[in-house]
Design an enzyme around this catalytic site. Sequence first.
Site, PDB file in Angstrom:
ATOM      1  N   ASP A 159       0.834  -1.199   0.000  1.00  0.00           N
ATOM      2  CA  ASP A 159       0.000   0.000   0.000  1.00  0.00           C
ATOM      3  C   ASP A 159       0.873   1.254   0.000  1.00  0.00           C
ATOM      4  OD1 ASP A 159      -2.420   1.386  -0.005  1.00  0.00           O
ATOM      5  OD2 ASP A 159      -3.280   0.164   1.587  1.00  0.00           O
ATOM      6  N   GLU A 192       0.077  -0.071  -5.276  1.00  0.00           N
ATOM      7  CA  GLU A 192      -0.943   0.980  -5.335  1.00  0.00           C
ATOM      8  C   GLU A 192      -0.305   2.304  -5.763  1.00  0.00           C
ATOM      9  OE1 GLU A 192      -4.148   0.803  -2.864  1.00  0.00           O
ATOM     10  OE2 GLU A 192      -4.059  -1.386  -2.875  1.00  0.00           O
ATOM     11  N   TRP A 193       0.835   2.204  -6.355  1.00  0.00           N
ATOM     12  CA  TRP A 193       1.670   3.331  -6.747  1.00  0.00           C
ATOM     13  C   TRP A 193       0.913   4.367  -7.581  1.00  0.00           C
ATOM     14  CZ3 TRP A 193       7.061   2.029  -9.349  1.00  0.00           C
ATOM     15  CH2 TRP A 193       7.800   3.210  -9.507  1.00  0.00           C
ATOM     16  N   PRO A 194       0.292   4.003  -8.717  1.00  0.00           N
ATOM     17  CA  PRO A 194      -0.353   5.050  -9.526  1.00  0.00           C
ATOM     18  C   PRO A 194      -1.536   5.719  -8.841  1.00  0.00           C
ATOM     19  CG  PRO A 194      -0.788   2.878 -10.449  1.00  0.00           C
ATOM     20  CD  PRO A 194       0.241   2.693  -9.382  1.00  0.00           C
ATOM     21  N   TYR A 196      -1.810   6.604  -5.745  1.00  0.00           N
ATOM     22  CA  TYR A 196      -1.333   7.667  -4.865  1.00  0.00           C
ATOM     23  C   TYR A 196      -0.650   8.795  -5.635  1.00  0.00           C
ATOM     24  CZ  TYR A 196      -2.549   4.890  -0.797  1.00  0.00           C
ATOM     25  OH  TYR A 196      -3.249   4.196   0.163  1.00  0.00           O
ATOM     26  N   ASP A 220     -10.783   2.434  -3.725  1.00  0.00           N
ATOM     27  CA  ASP A 220     -11.184   1.113  -3.248  1.00  0.00           C
ATOM     28  C   ASP A 220     -12.596   0.777  -3.722  1.00  0.00           C
ATOM     29  OD1 ASP A 220      -8.824   1.126  -1.861  1.00  0.00           O
ATOM     30  OD2 ASP A 220      -9.719   0.930   0.123  1.00  0.00           O
TER      31      ASP A 220
END
Length: 409
Positions: A159, A192-194, A196, A220
Amino acid sequence: MAAAVRWVLVAAVAAAAVVALDNGVARTPPMGWLHWERFLCGTDCAAEPDRCVSERLFTEMADVMAAEGWKEAGYEFVCIDDCWMAPTRDERGRLQADPRRFPGGIRALADYVHSKGLKLGIYSDVGNSTCAGFPGSYGHYELDAQTFASWGVDLLKFDGCNAGSLGLLAEGYRNMSLALNKTGRPIVYSCEWPFYLRPVQQPNYTEIKQYCNHWRNFYDVYDSWNSIKSIVEWTALHQDSIVKIAGPGGWNDPDMLVIGNFGLSWEQAVTQMAMWAIMAAPLFMSNDLRRMKPEAKWLLQNKEVIAINQDPLGKQGYRVAKDKSFELWERPLSDRAYAVAVLNQQEIGGPRNFTFSLTFLGNGLACNPACSIQQILPTSRDWGVYNWVSSLSVEVNPTGTVLLRVVPL
């Protein structure tokens, strides 16, 4: 057809060669079960033993997956999300499971899951703490990767909470990828890089695919139709930048399947399953497999839908046309076949018909000179043989989807 037609440049998609993370895994979209949407951060095992994030929850899910056809259908990962950890690291600086909820530790749980012919996934965070406030991996990337590998973990969901800055976020995702590969254990890396990055800057998907096996782009998923349709719409609006990047080793992740829970009608459950197949999405269920209704189990284990999702060509589908409440989507498959979805977004009234020319499909090539058409969802039905200039009329219920497979002759 009075439609606002939006063609995707198929040739450009095919030509876009993107180097994927070379760790030998996720050659097709990963499939499994993940606890978060259904079970959240339940930690009171005394009051809620069936809903507590605990060793018991994951062993029971593994039992059901092995006994009731889920493994055979392709669902192989049993994944732990946030809230599994003790509040602090151990005396050697290592992450540790909450000793009351996971008395055997993660190594013993992994051994149990493996004994069922399944794989174990785990969760951590790029920042100082996880989204729920447990210890994060910042400053411990190599140690945590080594710990996960020593436990026999097969997937890491990483995450992006509490990273501090976009620079540290990117650095953390890169470093954990390198650290996982350095262990020598093949571990699927879920990022979940892109998601954020997007509020501030456009993600560099070429770079992300070099480090991650699949990645979240949007919010989500919730157990609701509004959530499902917002994910589908976001995907369509951004398809020019995300479709071309997906393929063996790296996938866009629209988040969990919530089929079998409480918020979706039957038609909406069919839509999620059909659209996740069209989008070449990782299929991670978040539901209670111990209390699964037969119709939800039938849908989630549908071999024909899963075959579309798992097609080895590995191309993601895209929206071809939007006409009032109707959307027409297609996905190129192996052997020149196509999966086609007709989605009816209308939320009032009854079934409606959508008519389109088969020349719309595959840049005019999907049914040239002729094709056979098989309906996959909501029920299986043979539609017969059509020629290139035929029109197809599809009846679709409100918020429902008809999923077809088109095979050239």
